[in-house]
Design a protein around this motif. Structure first.
Motif, PDB file in Angstrom:
ATOM      1  N   TRP A 156      13.030 -50.035  27.806  1.00 45.67           N
ATOM      2  CA  TRP A 156      13.369 -48.686  27.816  1.00 45.67           C
ATOM      3  C   TRP A 156      12.411 -47.532  27.754  1.00 45.67           C
ATOM      4  CZ3 TRP A 156      18.825 -47.236  27.048  1.00 45.67           C
ATOM      5  CH2 TRP A 156      19.509 -48.596  27.041  1.00 45.67           C
ATOM      6  N   VAL A 178       9.572 -37.721  35.107  1.00 44.55           N
ATOM      7  CA  VAL A 178      10.403 -38.226  36.183  1.00 44.55           C
ATOM      8  C   VAL A 178      10.019 -39.761  36.417  1.00 44.55           C
ATOM      9  CG1 VAL A 178      11.300 -37.774  38.605  1.00 44.55           C
ATOM     10  CG2 VAL A 178      10.920 -36.003  37.006  1.00 44.55           C
ATOM     11  N   LEU A 204      16.014 -44.176  28.469  1.00 48.09           N
ATOM     12  CA  LEU A 204      16.449 -44.496  29.771  1.00 48.09           C
ATOM     13  C   LEU A 204      15.948 -46.159  30.080  1.00 48.09           C
ATOM     14  CD1 LEU A 204      17.096 -43.888  32.763  1.00 48.09           C
ATOM     15  CD2 LEU A 204      14.630 -43.331  33.319  1.00 48.09           C
ATOM     16  N   LYS A 205      17.100 -46.982  30.391  1.00 45.29           N
ATOM     17  CA  LYS A 205      16.719 -48.389  30.700  1.00 45.29           C
ATOM     18  C   LYS A 205      15.952 -48.552  31.921  1.00 45.29           C
ATOM     19  CE  LYS A 205      19.777 -51.264  29.146  1.00 45.29           C
ATOM     20  NZ  LYS A 205      21.027 -52.459  29.102  1.00 45.29           N
ATOM     21  N   VAL A 206      14.819 -48.973  32.177  1.00 43.09           N
ATOM     22  CA  VAL A 206      14.030 -49.097  33.538  1.00 43.09           C
ATOM     23  C   VAL A 206      14.213 -50.826  33.982  1.00 43.09           C
ATOM     24  CG1 VAL A 206      12.712 -47.076  33.153  1.00 43.09           C
ATOM     25  CG2 VAL A 206      11.762 -49.137  32.198  1.00 43.09           C
ATOM     26  N   GLN A 248      15.758 -38.899  24.542  1.00 47.70           N
ATOM     27  CA  GLN A 248      16.483 -39.365  25.481  1.00 47.70           C
ATOM     28  C   GLN A 248      15.944 -40.555  25.903  1.00 47.70           C
ATOM     29  OE1 GLN A 248      16.784 -36.693  28.694  1.00 47.70           O
ATOM     30  NE2 GLN A 248      17.910 -38.292  30.098  1.00 47.70           N
ATOM     31  N   ILE A 251      14.841 -43.033  39.248  1.00 46.63           N
ATOM     32  CA  ILE A 251      15.726 -43.835  38.431  1.00 46.63           C
ATOM     33  C   ILE A 251      16.343 -42.981  37.383  1.00 46.63           C
ATOM     34  CG2 ILE A 251      15.855 -45.768  36.736  1.00 46.63           C
ATOM     35  CD1 ILE A 251      13.318 -46.719  38.330  1.00 46.63           C
ATOM     36  N   GLY A 252      15.462 -41.995  36.976  1.00 45.93           N
ATOM     37  CA  GLY A 252      16.141 -40.994  35.960  1.00 45.93           C
ATOM     38  C   GLY A 252      15.015 -40.002  35.715  1.00 45.93           C
ATOM     39  N   ASP A 253      15.401 -38.880  34.892  1.00 47.23           N
ATOM     40  CA  ASP A 253      14.645 -37.722  34.467  1.00 47.23           C
ATOM     41  C   ASP A 253      14.951 -37.554  32.884  1.00 47.23           C
ATOM     42  OD1 ASP A 253      13.129 -35.397  34.583  1.00 47.23           O
ATOM     43  OD2 ASP A 253      14.518 -34.240  35.866  1.00 47.23           O
ATOM     44  N   LEU A 254      13.796 -37.562  32.301  1.00 45.29           N
ATOM     45  CA  LEU A 254      13.959 -37.691  30.704  1.00 45.29           C
ATOM     46  C   LEU A 254      13.473 -36.023  30.438  1.00 45.29           C
ATOM     47  CD1 LEU A 254      12.007 -41.008  29.784  1.00 45.29           C
ATOM     48  CD2 LEU A 254      14.490 -40.318  29.709  1.00 45.29           C
ATOM     49  N   THR A 261      10.559 -43.088  38.958  1.00 45.37           N
ATOM     50  CA  THR A 261      10.815 -43.357  40.448  1.00 45.37           C
ATOM     51  C   THR A 261      10.659 -45.027  40.448  1.00 45.37           C
ATOM     52  OG1 THR A 261      10.173 -41.297  40.901  1.00 45.37           O
ATOM     53  CG2 THR A 261      10.436 -42.860  42.751  1.00 45.37           C
TER      54      THR A 261
END
Length: 355
Positions: free
Chosen positions: A46, A95, A115-117, A113, A105-108, A97
């Motif tokens: 994460w 960000v 984000l599972k990567v 916040q 993939i996501g923007d924190l 990618t």
């Protein structure tokens, strides 16, 4: 601390543990049947946004992150322990990618916040799952699945309301020093600003906005010349751009051509930036002693550009006109917030009537 706004890392999730094929063997129970447990799931990776960080410099030295695998299943229907997830802390505004697909993939954008990567593998099944009326002693068990492996790019984009644009030595750093508590380096040579600076401008007790100052942009920046284009990502989130131009550049260049050059570079980098609200801030009015000559020079720039958006005449060094710019900027954001509130109220009203 060195400012680094881009990094590439590899994240590897843990593989699932293997399922177990075993049979219950106890005194007086010679044929107790299958009792192999499942393997544990692998740990996931994460990313967590942390407002205490403001650079990606740590990832220049540590590029590999791997979560532990799940434990194998065991006899007596004992399930393997799952691998622990790992958390990687990154600055707010990062960000993420996928390097292989260029997919975002996501923007924190908020502190805390997550984000599972990389997803951990699933644990394998033990042989207790394969018992049936026709197969009372299955020797089948499945292995755990591998965890995801990803090469990801981390790109830090500063969270600011206003972005400053301009050629080197246009006076952007002086402006941000004049209107905020930020203290960027100021000197009379190109590229004094080597990394973005953030400044908080306070208008009242409960009114403020954040300004981002980036290195100056020169012609050919989109092809790699100079320093500024690599930092344009930091103004990509802004709602308003202030285009600072020197009314009389010391190198004798034309301020109108400087503005047009940056417009071309913006279009090369991101066409959306060209359409962003952009105001003209004509700086260094103090180089003129004659008021009429000053007014004529400023009007000439505005007319030749065909500028229709707001424009201002200031001296950042002497803090002349800077307060008026900030007041107008605050009014811009107040009007934006009021418009969003009205839009939301209209949407809520439609929803209520629909119900």
């Amino acid at each position: 601390m060195k400012f680094v706004d881009e990094a590439q890392i590899r994240v590897t999730a843990g593989s699932g543990g293997n399922g177990c094929a075993s049979f219950r063997r106890e005194k007086f129970i010679p044929f107790g049947g299958p009792d192999g447990g499942d393997g544990g799931d692998g740990g996931s990776v994460w990313l967590v946004a942390d407002e205490g960080l403001n650079t990606l410099v740590d990832f220049r030295h540590m590029r590999q992150f791997k979560a532990p695998r799940g434990q194998n299943g065991m006899g007596s229907q004992m399930y393997g322990k799952g691998g622990e997830d790992i958390e990687i802390r990154v600055p707010v505004g990062t960000v993420v990618t996928n390097v292989d697909t260029d997919e975002v993939i996501g923007d924190l954008t908020a502190n805390g916040q997550r984000l599972k990567v990389a997803e951990g593998g699933r644990g394998g099944l033990g042989n207790i799952h394969f018992k049936s009326s026709v197969n009372r002693a299955p020797r089948k068990a499945t292995p755990g699945t591998p965890g995801e492996v990803r090469d990801i790019k981390l790109e830090l984009r500063l969270l600011a309301d206003v972005g400053l644009l301009g050629f080197p030595n246009a006076g952007k750093s002086t402006f941000i020093r004049a209107v905020s508590a930020a203290t960027p380096r100021v000197a009379d040579y190109p590229f004094t600003t080597l990394h973005p600076n953030l400044g908080v401008v306070r208008i009242g007790t409960d009114q403020s906005f954040v300004v981002a100052d980036i290195p100056g942009i020169i012609e050919g920046a989109a092809e790699g010349a100079g320093l500024g284009i690599q930092f344009l990502r930091h103004v990509s989130r802004t709602s308003l751009l202030l285009h600072v131009v020197d009314i009389r550049p010391i190198d004798g260049s034309d301020p109108v051509e400087q503005v047009q050059t940056i417009e071309r570079e913006l279009a090369s980098f991101d066409t959306e930036l060209v359409d962003r609200p952009r105001w003209l801030v004509i700086n260094k009015m103090d180089v003129f002693d004659d008021e009429d000559e000053l007014e004529a020079a400023a009007n000439d720039i505005v007319l030749r550009l065909g500028w229709t958006a707001p424009s201002f005449l200031i001296s950042a060094a002497g803090q002349q006109g800077t307060r008026e710019v900030c007041l107008q900027v605050q009014q811009f954001f107040d009007a934006e917030r009021a418009a969003r509130k009205l839009d939301q109220e209209a949407i809520d009203d439609v929803r209520m009537r629909g119900e």
